[in-house]
Enzyme design. Sequence first.
Site, short mmCIF file in Angstrom:
data_model
loop_
_atom_site.label_atom_id
_atom_site.label_comp_id
_atom_site.label_asym_id
_atom_site.label_seq_id
_atom_site.Cartn_x
_atom_site.Cartn_y
_atom_site.Cartn_z
N PRO A 68 71.74 -16.36 105.06
CA PRO A 68 70.85 -15.69 105.71
C PRO A 68 70.31 -16.13 107.18
O PRO A 68 69.90 -17.30 107.32
CB PRO A 68 69.71 -15.44 104.79
CG PRO A 68 69.55 -16.79 104.03
CD PRO A 68 71.08 -17.12 103.92
N CYS A 69 70.50 -15.19 107.96
CA CYS A 69 70.22 -15.72 109.46
C CYS A 69 69.23 -14.62 110.23
O CYS A 69 69.81 -13.70 110.90
CB CYS A 69 71.38 -15.80 110.38
SG CYS A 69 72.44 -17.22 109.65
N GLN A 70 67.75 -14.76 109.99
CA GLN A 70 67.33 -13.72 110.61
C GLN A 70 67.21 -13.79 112.01
O GLN A 70 66.80 -12.72 112.43
CB GLN A 70 65.56 -14.10 110.17
CG GLN A 70 65.38 -14.06 108.63
CD GLN A 70 65.60 -15.40 108.17
OE1 GLN A 70 66.40 -16.21 108.32
NE2 GLN A 70 64.92 -15.77 106.98
N PHE A 72 69.90 -13.34 113.94
CA PHE A 72 70.75 -12.30 114.22
C PHE A 72 70.58 -11.04 113.75
O PHE A 72 71.31 -10.12 114.09
CB PHE A 72 72.46 -12.70 113.71
CG PHE A 72 72.66 -14.15 113.99
CD1 PHE A 72 72.82 -14.51 115.33
CD2 PHE A 72 73.09 -15.15 113.06
CE1 PHE A 72 73.44 -15.62 115.81
CE2 PHE A 72 73.32 -16.46 113.72
CZ PHE A 72 73.67 -16.55 115.01
#
Length: 198
Positions: A68-70, A72
């Site tokens: 998970p990459c908030q 992006f």
Amino acid sequence: GLSTGFVSAGLQPVWALDIDPASTITYKHNHKGTQKVKVYCGDAGEILKPNNNKLPQINIDVLCGGPPCQGFSNANRQRLSDDPRNNLYKIFLDTLQSTSAKYAVLENVPGMKKAAPSIINEFNEIGFKAQLYEVEACDYGLPQRRKRLFVIAKKITNKIEDVAFFVKFKEVLNTLKIACTSSISEAISDLPEINAKN
């Protein structure tokens, strides 16, 4: 989902990890036939620390993950690969660099495409050529309209092999496309009914 696809393609998962206990239980349940896989529950930053000896010291061909990459997310106005919330993305790159993997598959939100030059450069810095592919789930038989971004990376060998790999990958990706005709009913109507407990 990633492991299921790889198993369907004839590969054998050797380890998997998630910080959520329910997710690791679900993973084990859905991969009962893959007895060799070691499933870890915990913080990837701790489990994947160099030289911690928690993971099996085994040669692998592909590293795949969906961190998970908030940073992006489309909700984030400054989508940068060096966003501090993208720590798991950095851990993925560090892990890839420390393994014998020849290929990598990273799945994420379409917003990650905004940082494409940085992402491609970061893979290049650790010896991998990478390309980004945005796909629509229903184009591949899923009863859902959901766009996802995949970063496909190959360890750099020589220009001819590297170019040929991505040309072939794009051909296969296009070959597998189907019309968006599957409905939710068609996909899950045969499953037993369940009652929510809370």
